[in-house]
Design a protein around this motif. Sequence first.
Motif, PDB file in Angstrom:
ATOM      1  N   THR A 711       0.777  -1.234   0.137  1.00 39.76           N
ATOM      2  CA  THR A 711       0.068   0.125   0.053  1.00 39.76           C
ATOM      3  C   THR A 711       0.907   1.461   0.080  1.00 39.76           C
ATOM      4  OG1 THR A 711      -1.745  -1.380   1.175  1.00 39.76           O
ATOM      5  CG2 THR A 711      -1.944   1.312   1.153  1.00 39.76           C
ATOM      6  N   LEU A 712       2.055   1.247   0.769  1.00 38.28           N
ATOM      7  CA  LEU A 712       2.742   2.296   0.644  1.00 38.28           C
ATOM      8  C   LEU A 712       3.278   2.790  -0.667  1.00 38.28           C
ATOM      9  CD1 LEU A 712       4.555   4.424   2.365  1.00 38.28           C
ATOM     10  CD2 LEU A 712       6.253   2.716   2.860  1.00 38.28           C
ATOM     11  N   LEU A 713       3.756   1.700  -1.496  1.00 37.19           N
ATOM     12  CA  LEU A 713       4.329   1.959  -2.762  1.00 37.19           C
ATOM     13  C   LEU A 713       3.325   2.431  -3.833  1.00 37.19           C
ATOM     14  CD1 LEU A 713       6.439  -1.414  -3.318  1.00 37.19           C
ATOM     15  CD2 LEU A 713       7.413   1.046  -2.500  1.00 37.19           C
ATOM     16  N   ASN A 714       1.953   2.157  -3.541  1.00 34.52           N
ATOM     17  CA  ASN A 714       0.982   2.529  -4.538  1.00 34.52           C
ATOM     18  C   ASN A 714      -0.073   3.554  -3.914  1.00 34.52           C
ATOM     19  OD1 ASN A 714       1.351   0.432  -6.830  1.00 34.52           O
ATOM     20  ND2 ASN A 714       1.404  -0.694  -4.963  1.00 34.52           N
ATOM     21  N   LEU A 715       0.567   4.159  -3.023  1.00 34.95           N
ATOM     22  CA  LEU A 715      -0.368   4.965  -2.026  1.00 34.95           C
ATOM     23  C   LEU A 715      -0.698   6.312  -3.011  1.00 34.95           C
ATOM     24  CD1 LEU A 715      -1.501   5.514   0.757  1.00 34.95           C
ATOM     25  CD2 LEU A 715       0.430   7.109   1.320  1.00 34.95           C
ATOM     26  N   ALA A 716       0.177   6.818  -3.660  1.00 34.68           N
ATOM     27  CA  ALA A 716      -0.476   7.824  -4.698  1.00 34.68           C
ATOM     28  C   ALA A 716      -1.459   7.371  -5.600  1.00 34.68           C
ATOM     29  CB  ALA A 716       0.864   8.363  -5.663  1.00 34.68           C
ATOM     30  N   THR A 717      -1.332   6.152  -6.150  1.00 36.12           N
ATOM     31  CA  THR A 717      -2.551   5.525  -7.110  1.00 36.12           C
ATOM     32  C   THR A 717      -3.770   5.315  -6.446  1.00 36.12           C
ATOM     33  OG1 THR A 717      -0.753   4.522  -8.152  1.00 36.12           O
ATOM     34  CG2 THR A 717      -3.091   3.525  -8.655  1.00 36.12           C
ATOM     35  N   ILE A 718      -3.711   5.067  -5.037  1.00 35.23           N
ATOM     36  CA  ILE A 718      -4.782   4.877  -4.129  1.00 35.23           C
ATOM     37  C   ILE A 718      -5.613   6.073  -4.121  1.00 35.23           C
ATOM     38  CG2 ILE A 718      -5.703   3.907  -2.117  1.00 35.23           C
ATOM     39  CD1 ILE A 718      -3.472   1.784  -2.114  1.00 35.23           C
ATOM     40  N   LYS A 719      -4.818   7.104  -3.846  1.00 35.84           N
ATOM     41  CA  LYS A 719      -5.458   8.479  -3.438  1.00 35.84           C
ATOM     42  C   LYS A 719      -5.986   9.019  -4.599  1.00 35.84           C
ATOM     43  CE  LYS A 719      -2.555   9.665   0.734  1.00 35.84           C
ATOM     44  NZ  LYS A 719      -1.486  10.751   1.127  1.00 35.84           N
ATOM     45  N   LYS A 720      -5.465   8.878  -5.717  1.00 33.77           N
ATOM     46  CA  LYS A 720      -5.850   9.297  -6.905  1.00 33.77           C
ATOM     47  C   LYS A 720      -7.156   8.530  -7.251  1.00 33.77           C
ATOM     48  CE  LYS A 720      -4.784  10.203 -11.774  1.00 33.77           C
ATOM     49  NZ  LYS A 720      -3.852  10.184 -12.813  1.00 33.77           N
ATOM     50  N   ARG A 721      -7.425   7.071  -7.143  1.00 31.43           N
ATOM     51  CA  ARG A 721      -8.705   6.367  -7.435  1.00 31.43           C
ATOM     52  C   ARG A 721      -9.755   6.913  -6.523  1.00 31.43           C
ATOM     53  NH1 ARG A 721      -7.736   0.715  -6.054  1.00 31.43           N
ATOM     54  NH2 ARG A 721      -5.921   1.071  -7.361  1.00 31.43           N
ATOM     55  N   ASN A 722      -9.367   7.152  -5.061  1.00 29.99           N
ATOM     56  CA  ASN A 722     -10.329   7.584  -4.124  1.00 29.99           C
ATOM     57  C   ASN A 722     -10.786   9.110  -4.033  1.00 29.99           C
ATOM     58  OD1 ASN A 722     -10.393   5.031  -3.511  1.00 29.99           O
ATOM     59  ND2 ASN A 722      -9.008   4.979  -1.876  1.00 29.99           N
ATOM     60  N   LYS A 723     -10.067   9.970  -4.844  1.00 30.62           N
ATOM     61  CA  LYS A 723     -10.433  11.401  -4.847  1.00 30.62           C
ATOM     62  C   LYS A 723     -11.777  11.499  -5.222  1.00 30.62           C
ATOM     63  CE  LYS A 723      -8.688  15.681  -6.538  1.00 30.62           C
ATOM     64  NZ  LYS A 723      -7.766  16.279  -7.556  1.00 30.62           N
ATOM     65  N   PRO A 724     -12.386  12.425  -4.573  1.00 31.22           N
ATOM     66  CA  PRO A 724     -14.077  12.864  -4.828  1.00 31.22           C
ATOM     67  C   PRO A 724     -14.083  13.450  -6.007  1.00 31.22           C
ATOM     68  CG  PRO A 724     -13.359  13.983  -3.030  1.00 31.22           C
ATOM     69  CD  PRO A 724     -12.062  13.059  -3.276  1.00 31.22           C
ATOM     70  N   GLU A 725     -15.133  13.424  -6.886  1.00 31.32           N
ATOM     71  CA  GLU A 725     -15.243  14.131  -8.183  1.00 31.32           C
ATOM     72  C   GLU A 725     -15.511  15.560  -7.961  1.00 31.32           C
ATOM     73  OE1 GLU A 725     -18.343  12.078 -10.345  1.00 31.32           O
ATOM     74  OE2 GLU A 725     -17.338  10.178 -10.786  1.00 31.32           O
ATOM     75  N   GLN A 726     -16.015  15.872  -6.693  1.00 34.60           N
ATOM     76  CA  GLN A 726     -16.434  17.386  -6.379  1.00 34.60           C
ATOM     77  C   GLN A 726     -16.107  17.497  -5.086  1.00 34.60           C
ATOM     78  OE1 GLN A 726     -20.366  18.496  -7.303  1.00 34.60           O
ATOM     79  NE2 GLN A 726     -19.894  20.367  -6.816  1.00 34.60           N
ATOM     80  N   ALA A 727     -15.704  18.841  -4.796  1.00 28.13           N
ATOM     81  CA  ALA A 727     -15.201  18.991  -3.204  1.00 28.13           C
ATOM     82  C   ALA A 727     -16.582  19.278  -2.497  1.00 28.13           C
ATOM     83  CB  ALA A 727     -14.219  20.376  -3.452  1.00 28.13           C
ATOM     84  N   PRO A 728     -16.428  18.886  -1.183  1.00 31.45           N
ATOM     85  CA  PRO A 728     -17.843  18.993  -0.459  1.00 31.45           C
ATOM     86  C   PRO A 728     -17.658  20.801  -0.165  1.00 31.45           C
ATOM     87  CG  PRO A 728     -15.967  18.195   0.881  1.00 31.45           C
ATOM     88  CD  PRO A 728     -15.468  18.270  -0.610  1.00 31.45           C
ATOM     89  N   LYS A 729     -19.014  20.988  -0.242  1.00 31.66           N
ATOM     90  CA  LYS A 729     -19.461  22.396  -0.076  1.00 31.66           C
ATOM     91  C   LYS A 729     -19.816  22.487   1.482  1.00 31.66           C
ATOM     92  CE  LYS A 729     -20.906  23.516  -4.868  1.00 31.66           C
ATOM     93  NZ  LYS A 729     -22.053  23.950  -5.572  1.00 31.66           N
ATOM     94  N   ALA A 730     -19.467  23.621   1.987  1.00 33.39           N
ATOM     95  CA  ALA A 730     -19.796  23.735   3.350  1.00 33.39           C
ATOM     96  C   ALA A 730     -21.249  24.584   3.510  1.00 33.39           C
ATOM     97  CB  ALA A 730     -18.845  24.901   4.206  1.00 33.39           C
ATOM     98  N   PRO A 731     -22.173  24.159   4.373  1.00 33.60           N
ATOM     99  CA  PRO A 731     -23.534  24.549   4.526  1.00 33.60           C
ATOM    100  C   PRO A 731     -23.423  26.108   4.691  1.00 33.60           C
ATOM    101  CG  PRO A 731     -22.780  23.278   6.437  1.00 33.60           C
ATOM    102  CD  PRO A 731     -21.555  23.268   5.415  1.00 33.60           C
ATOM    103  N   GLU A 732     -24.559  26.495   4.269  1.00 33.96           N
ATOM    104  CA  GLU A 732     -24.647  27.846   4.540  1.00 33.96           C
ATOM    105  C   GLU A 732     -25.130  28.416   6.034  1.00 33.96           C
ATOM    106  OE1 GLU A 732     -27.775  29.630   1.834  1.00 33.96           O
ATOM    107  OE2 GLU A 732     -26.603  29.068   0.065  1.00 33.96           O
ATOM    108  N   LEU A 733     -24.442  29.461   6.422  1.00 34.91           N
ATOM    109  CA  LEU A 733     -24.566  29.490   7.635  1.00 34.91           C
ATOM    110  C   LEU A 733     -26.084  30.314   7.973  1.00 34.91           C
ATOM    111  CD1 LEU A 733     -21.027  31.337   8.557  1.00 34.91           C
ATOM    112  CD2 LEU A 733     -21.839  28.819   9.154  1.00 34.91           C
ATOM    113  N   ALA A 734     -26.739  29.751   8.975  1.00 34.92           N
ATOM    114  CA  ALA A 734     -28.016  30.331   9.468  1.00 34.92           C
ATOM    115  C   ALA A 734     -27.938  31.185  10.862  1.00 34.92           C
ATOM    116  CB  ALA A 734     -28.984  29.064   9.603  1.00 34.92           C
TER     117      ALA A 734
END
Length: 899
Positions: A711-734
Amino acid sequence: MVIADKKTRVEETKKQEGSRLYQPFRALGYITSSIPHSIQYRGQAAFITTGIGRSFHIYDSEKINLLFVGPRFDADVVSVLSIGDETFVSSGGQVTICQRAKRVGELESVSRGEISNLMQFGDYIIAISEDNAVVIWNRVTRELFTEIEFESESFTVTAVVHPSTYVNKIVIGSAQGSMQVWNIQTRRCLYEFKSFGSSIACMVQAPVIDVLALGLLDGRILLHNVKLDSPVMQLAQEGRVTSLSFRTDDVPMMATSNAEGDVALWDLNNKRLLHVLQGAHDSTISSIEFLAGQPLLLTSSADNSIKEWLFDGQDGVPRLLRHRSGHFASPQMIRYHDDDGRIILSAGRDRSLRYFSVFRDAQNVELSQGSLVREARARKVKVNELRLPQISQFASNPAMTKDWDDVITCQQNSTNAHTWSSDRKALGKYTLMSSDKSVIKAVAISACGNFGFLGLASGVIEMVNMQSGLSRKTFIGHTKVVTGIQTDACNQQMYSTSLDGTLRIWDFSSGKQLHCVELPSPSSRLMLHRESGLLACICDDASVRVVDSESQRIVRKFAGHRSRITDMAFSNDGRWIVTSSLDSTIRTWDLPTGHMVDWFKVESVPVSVAFSPAGDFLATAHMDSVGIFLWANRTQFAEVTLRQINPAVDISSDTTLLVMPTTAGLSADDEGADQQPVESADEHDGVYLAAEQLTDNMVTLSSLPKSKWQTLLNLATIKKRNKPEQAPKAPELAPFFLPTVLGTEHRFDLEAKTESKDGDKPIERSRISTASAVSGLVRALYRGQETMSFAAVFDYLKELNPSAIDLELRTIPVDDDLRAVKAFIQACTAHLRSKRDFELVQAYLQVFLNVFGDIIKANAEELESLLVELRKESKSQWSTVDGLIRYSACMVEFMRTSK
């Protein structure tokens, strides 16, 4: 390859104090004992605590499922009390506190012998001591609060109760029939009642204030007003009163029990006996109790059973709702029933045949003998009087379980044999009678499950059809009682032994005798290992003789027991024979060598043994125990070296007894506490002890899983594969207080925005610079550089996950003249030189060189000496371990240019 530095250790042989082959695992069939149970309510649920020998069980009342098993104590448990999450257990004169069946503390000890009748009184625990004193502890501080002593001649304490609404006061009953009221704060006797003419056995608080219910030894039940010292009601039952309880669901009913196992139900409005449950239990009922607010009566008895009775009829007579039970007299014969070793059949002195599951206690059940309870009520006799006589021998075969009966039994001094169905858990269709009216002494079932065999006292053997129950064939030849019958796997031959001292081999089809083997001593039991064709006979001269069915010759004799052999069993592979004897020993004999290879002594005489078909457990039954004990076979999970044991030299009568298994099973906490020291093979037999590093000529890999470095040798590939398609958005403050819109309807103004004041501006959190922080890896590298010992570096990295390792390597600082970089190269060189953890070092090197490759190129002259040493150690090991991990491009280029 010759290993020159092989290490061995040989010591003098010591006397064996335990078993090499078997380890206590767990006990089956224990439910309760003669100790009164304790009920604890948690909301609507009720939990039952019962004592069993030197431990305790906790059940739920809904299905009577076993929830917890307490630890093993040094002495028998004499009283239990459950309060909240705590269970107070009195054993050996000490009160131990347990939580979730684990010991957490003790009440302050008192030197007054056994402590019984534990009772809660607010924040206090009250009990009766063996030397006729009432002992009181503070439950919170666990300290002794006070002691009230009595003179045995004038007042012997038997029961204690706290009257409701009486502050700091308890009522103490005596064997002289009188009662006293005591204030526990002032330790003063406030009032003494006159004697009722009989010993007070038990006392409980009635639903009415000021009224106590007293159960007397002469069978009378008194309801007495302690405030006015006047009788309210007097009733009488047969036998001494052992327990009382009042129904609390608005039905005026009281239940009492006696020592004969009967439960009497009383109508308090009409002051009359409503019903008697004759033979509700087969022994003394130690405790009965109505569940709070429910029409359920819970009874526990010394017959090893718990029963719940439901009052759902108009006549007030309860029916048995559910129960959990085991043998109330010791098992006499046990056998595994299935081919997987999951089911054990057991016949006991309580005249019952029981079905035990090795893995699920909820499946344990007694095979039914019909509607004995209904018939016993009609005849007004006890249920036990209607049971079949005690089973002397049984045989089972699950081959035809779904088609017809698969168990056959013979009873003591009975001319009838009975068939049973393990599928229906009940008595079968047929009662098989002997043709000449002689007693049936032995039974067997063929390998196919179609035929049953009856061995008669006259020496005749009858074959019957298990499907129809009809007689098929008769084998005539023995002149005395038939003691054992076995059949081979192909229904070609049948084998039998008799007290006439012969082993006879019969033709299965024709019924003719083929061979007759004369035994030097009469045989009392016969057993066949079908795969090997070996017949084992227990002889009256305390020996086991093994006969080869092919050559009809005695091929082995095992002698060494000092008393009569009670039972024997073949191991699943046919290599061992396990025997039990009246000398309290269980011995294992090795068939190929003809030697005894294991033995151990137990505190209770073993009467029956059975070896699991899966080879994982040895099951034993003992003379004065109602349970079945499982011993784990060590050879299933560890290498065990066996040696010959000379019965005349290596066995002495003063051997330490092996601790019996408990219902809690084997745990890591008490594995070494209860088990006697056993001489291990590596201590006394010259067994090779593997060193951490066998020799300097070998490269050793780490014991970590491959995922650690892959896993250490292929960590970059694993992170790239598991990267989300869209960054999470913070909820609007109420806003904290939502504004409302003016109008008749109540609505929130969601479009309004709160105006922030100058002082309400969000405070930006200062980011802590990680560059100045020294990581754990860097600290270990610096310490290793000072001492020139880098073992701690790799010990630290082994404890991290792949992501943390990658972060540690990438954050190695490059300041201070590349001190940390040089230290890491030195650490890898030193670890490679030790030839340990080869694949881990290569994985760490590849990540390190990928990150710092450009820095190494730029400072090649400064790092040349270190890299040459690293290359030298790596190159010397590549010839041993080929192609494990490829070097990065910068390292390959450096090797090429440095030639």
